[in-house]
Scaffold this motif. Structure first.
Motif, mmCIF file in Angstrom:
data_model
loop_
_atom_site.group_PDB
_atom_site.id
_atom_site.type_symbol
_atom_site.label_atom_id
_atom_site.label_comp_id
_atom_site.label_asym_id
_atom_site.label_seq_id
_atom_site.Cartn_x
_atom_site.Cartn_y
_atom_site.Cartn_z
ATOM 1 N N ASP A 4 0.832 -1.200 0.000
ATOM 2 C CA ASP A 4 0.000 0.000 0.000
ATOM 3 C C ASP A 4 0.865 1.247 0.000
ATOM 4 O OD1 ASP A 4 -2.223 -1.586 0.051
ATOM 5 O OD2 ASP A 4 -2.755 -1.170 2.129
ATOM 6 N N PHE A 5 0.516 2.170 -0.896
ATOM 7 C CA PHE A 5 1.242 3.433 -1.033
ATOM 8 C C PHE A 5 0.256 4.572 -0.796
ATOM 9 C CE2 PHE A 5 2.761 6.909 -3.858
ATOM 10 C CZ PHE A 5 4.006 7.123 -3.283
ATOM 11 N N ASN A 6 0.543 5.406 0.194
ATOM 12 C CA ASN A 6 -0.318 6.556 0.499
ATOM 13 C C ASN A 6 0.082 7.741 -0.359
ATOM 14 O OD1 ASN A 6 -1.793 5.260 2.597
ATOM 15 N ND2 ASN A 6 0.000 5.496 3.901
ATOM 16 N N GLN A 7 -0.919 8.341 -0.999
ATOM 17 C CA GLN A 7 -0.668 9.488 -1.879
ATOM 18 C C GLN A 7 -1.716 10.560 -1.634
ATOM 19 O OE1 GLN A 7 1.722 10.270 -4.672
ATOM 20 N NE2 GLN A 7 0.767 12.145 -3.926
ATOM 21 N N LYS A 8 -1.284 11.677 -1.101
ATOM 22 C CA LYS A 8 -2.182 12.825 -0.980
ATOM 23 C C LYS A 8 -2.219 13.524 -2.336
ATOM 24 C CE LYS A 8 -2.929 17.167 1.457
ATOM 25 N NZ LYS A 8 -2.417 18.104 2.472
ATOM 26 N N VAL A 9 -3.415 13.880 -2.789
ATOM 27 C CA VAL A 9 -3.549 14.609 -4.044
ATOM 28 C C VAL A 9 -3.127 16.051 -3.791
ATOM 29 C CG1 VAL A 9 -5.128 15.411 -5.836
ATOM 30 C CG2 VAL A 9 -5.371 13.097 -4.913
ATOM 31 N N LEU A 10 -2.108 16.469 -4.496
ATOM 32 C CA LEU A 10 -1.532 17.797 -4.344
ATOM 33 C C LEU A 10 -2.014 18.736 -5.453
ATOM 34 C CD1 LEU A 10 2.110 16.625 -3.556
ATOM 35 C CD2 LEU A 10 0.320 17.264 -1.925
ATOM 36 N N PHE A 11 -1.822 20.016 -5.247
ATOM 37 C CA PHE A 11 -2.188 21.028 -6.237
ATOM 38 C C PHE A 11 -1.572 20.713 -7.593
ATOM 39 C CE2 PHE A 11 -1.220 25.096 -8.350
ATOM 40 C CZ PHE A 11 -2.504 25.610 -8.475
ATOM 41 N N LYS A 12 -0.326 20.255 -7.599
ATOM 42 C CA LYS A 12 0.380 19.971 -8.862
ATOM 43 C C LYS A 12 -0.256 18.837 -9.655
ATOM 44 C CE LYS A 12 3.769 16.673 -7.037
ATOM 45 N NZ LYS A 12 5.200 16.379 -6.928
ATOM 46 N N HIS A 13 -1.068 18.012 -9.020
ATOM 47 C CA HIS A 13 -1.721 16.902 -9.699
ATOM 48 C C HIS A 13 -3.001 17.329 -10.425
ATOM 49 C CE1 HIS A 13 0.213 14.416 -6.303
ATOM 50 N NE2 HIS A 13 0.913 14.203 -7.391
#
Length: 129
Positions: A4-13
């Motif tokens: 499992d990889f945690n990824q917060k959605v950032l402005f750059k995305h």
């Protein structure tokens, strides 16, 4: 077992509509793969000194949009271990909502770009997932 990889959605995305611009998901998938390789003891910064691991194939289905600030969990699973290839699946969730699913094939290549056999240590590590 899966990774499992945690990824917060950032402005750059995000695009001007405020949702993840779909090519950014491919960057997230690659970040997940790189973290997975580090987890199993094959960090890219070492592996890529003598070999390569390009993505030879990828297919993705986008189920629901993601927005700035969403907390995604990208679950990676090893589907098949070939002589020089590795098939992976990905499932990205935000809470209970699926955002995308993907399948990819990586190929382990030598410095000249030819496929080469995965080291036994890598094969053993992949088989745990």
């Amino acid at each position: 077992m899966s990774f499992d990889f945690n990824q917060k959605v950032l402005f750059k995305h995000c695009d001007p509509a405020g949702i993840v611009f779909y090519p950014r998901y491919f960057e997230m998938i690659n970040d997940c793969v790189e973290a997975f390789f580090t987890q199993i003891g094959l960090p890219f910064e070492e592996l890529l000194k003598t070999a390569g691991v390009p993505t030879a194939q990828i297919s993705t289905t986008f189920q629901n949009p993601s927005r700035h600030g969403d907390a995604l969990v990208i679950r990676l699973a090893v589907v098949r271990i070939g002589r020089s290839s590795l098939d992976l699946s990905f499932n990205a969730m935000c809470g209970t909502e699926q955002r995308f699913s993907a399948k990819s094939t990586l190929v382990y290549i030598d410095p000249n770009g030819a496929g080469q056999s995965w080291p036994e240590t890598a094969r053993n590590a992949f088989s745990q997932y």
